[in-house]
Design an enzyme around this catalytic site. Sequence first.
Site, mmCIF file in Angstrom:
data_model
loop_
_atom_site.group_PDB
_atom_site.id
_atom_site.type_symbol
_atom_site.label_atom_id
_atom_site.label_comp_id
_atom_site.label_asym_id
_atom_site.label_seq_id
_atom_site.Cartn_x
_atom_site.Cartn_y
_atom_site.Cartn_z
ATOM 1 N N SER A 12 0.442 18.776 -0.488
ATOM 2 C CA SER A 12 1.072 17.794 -0.238
ATOM 3 C C SER A 12 0.723 16.564 0.863
ATOM 4 C CB SER A 12 2.363 18.405 0.586
ATOM 5 O OG SER A 12 3.199 17.450 1.424
ATOM 6 N N ASP A 39 5.516 13.061 -0.870
ATOM 7 C CA ASP A 39 6.837 13.090 -0.377
ATOM 8 C C ASP A 39 7.379 11.607 -0.072
ATOM 9 O OD1 ASP A 39 5.709 16.182 1.294
ATOM 10 O OD2 ASP A 39 7.317 15.982 -0.245
ATOM 11 N N HIS A 69 8.533 13.649 -4.759
ATOM 12 C CA HIS A 69 9.737 14.459 -4.439
ATOM 13 C C HIS A 69 10.608 13.522 -3.782
ATOM 14 C CE1 HIS A 69 10.938 17.734 -1.310
ATOM 15 N NE2 HIS A 69 12.077 17.204 -1.930
ATOM 16 N N PHE A 146 9.706 17.211 7.523
ATOM 17 C CA PHE A 146 8.550 17.176 8.078
ATOM 18 C C PHE A 146 7.563 18.281 7.804
ATOM 19 C CE2 PHE A 146 9.797 14.067 11.454
ATOM 20 C CZ PHE A 146 11.065 13.955 11.404
ATOM 21 N N GLY A 147 6.510 18.213 8.043
ATOM 22 C CA GLY A 147 5.547 19.178 7.803
ATOM 23 C C GLY A 147 5.446 19.983 8.895
ATOM 24 N N GLY A 148 4.609 21.248 8.745
ATOM 25 C CA GLY A 148 4.169 22.113 9.783
ATOM 26 C C GLY A 148 5.447 22.721 10.349
ATOM 27 N N ASP A 178 8.489 24.634 -1.282
ATOM 28 C CA ASP A 178 8.161 23.555 -0.686
ATOM 29 C C ASP A 178 8.278 23.901 0.859
ATOM 30 O OD1 ASP A 178 8.262 19.937 -0.660
ATOM 31 O OD2 ASP A 178 6.964 21.368 0.484
ATOM 32 N N GLY A 179 7.485 24.044 1.522
ATOM 33 C CA GLY A 179 7.670 24.009 3.083
ATOM 34 C C GLY A 179 7.204 25.473 4.067
ATOM 35 N N GLY A 180 6.365 25.226 4.816
ATOM 36 C CA GLY A 180 5.714 26.481 5.515
ATOM 37 C C GLY A 180 4.928 27.355 4.678
ATOM 38 N N GLY A 200 1.144 21.848 2.645
ATOM 39 C CA GLY A 200 0.776 20.540 3.374
ATOM 40 C C GLY A 200 -0.218 20.803 4.503
HETATM 41 C C1 DX5 Z 1 8.834 18.550 4.208
HETATM 42 C C2 DX5 Z 1 8.060 17.905 2.727
HETATM 43 C C3 DX5 Z 1 6.992 19.094 2.548
HETATM 44 C C4 DX5 Z 1 5.992 19.139 3.634
HETATM 45 C C5 DX5 Z 1 5.143 20.635 3.337
HETATM 46 O O1 DX5 Z 1 9.737 17.803 4.007
HETATM 47 O O2 DX5 Z 1 8.592 18.085 1.688
HETATM 48 O O3 DX5 Z 1 6.271 18.962 1.577
HETATM 49 O O4 DX5 Z 1 5.187 18.387 3.464
HETATM 50 O O5 DX5 Z 1 4.373 20.722 4.684
HETATM 51 P P1 DX5 Z 1 4.015 22.096 5.270
HETATM 52 O O6 DX5 Z 1 3.292 22.862 4.073
HETATM 53 O O7 DX5 Z 1 3.318 21.763 6.225
HETATM 54 O O8 DX5 Z 1 5.450 22.635 5.459
#
Ligand code: DX5
Length: 229
Positions: A12, A39, A69, A146-148, A178-180, A200
Amino acid sequence: MTARKTPTVVPSLLAGDLSRLGAQLDLLKAAGCSWVSVDVMDGHFVPNLSFGPDFVKLCKSRGFFVDTHLMVTNPLEVAPWFADMGSDVVTCHLEAVSDAAAALGKIRSLGVKAGLAVKPKTPVDGLVAALDACDLALVMTVEPGFGGQKFMADMMPKVSALRAAIDARGLDCWIQVDGGVGAATVAQAAAAGADSLVAGSSVFGAQDCAAAFRDLGAKARAAFGSKHP
Ligand code: DX5
């Protein structure tokens, strides 16, 4: 029965280092990565702002398959902008459309594959009901924006429900998570039945993003294969 899809890790871009994103993409391409996720956030549907259509163009210039997305309140208005830039899949949120099947049909009419996503608090039923119009079903395992963030393992029953429905109906549809997603969580997502795993920070935040990508892919394929031969 549609042939099984090979579980695929999808970096991502949200977690990419914008000062050297092209170089990171080249490293991932050399490591065998063929699919990336862009994203798109509008500051209304989610409390963040991110990329515009030009980022799709950057990824397409490097030969990637790109899924976009859309975390926006007006997905059908902006979908053509991303389709025109070469998005291969455009994913909207169930929570942002009044008629999921119609929205997916509109996206497909742009000449791209159509995805439908659900936030953690949204039941999977609406996604299962729209599967016939879907090329990709996305189960968010974090609150989008958000990522992370921490992987929400309690979303796995949604993935299993989608896996059962897609297999029973022989549909040609990716199940994306998607996510974590990272080394400690990718196996449970794949074992539940996900075959597209968006990652991500676990990829772009790694010392060696190519090695992290390869490691996640190996874990995903092993876990998926053991549960979904
Ligand atoms: C969150 C995004 C995800 C995010 C994933 O809203 O849609 O794609 O970037 O990032 P990680 O893998 O760090 O959770």
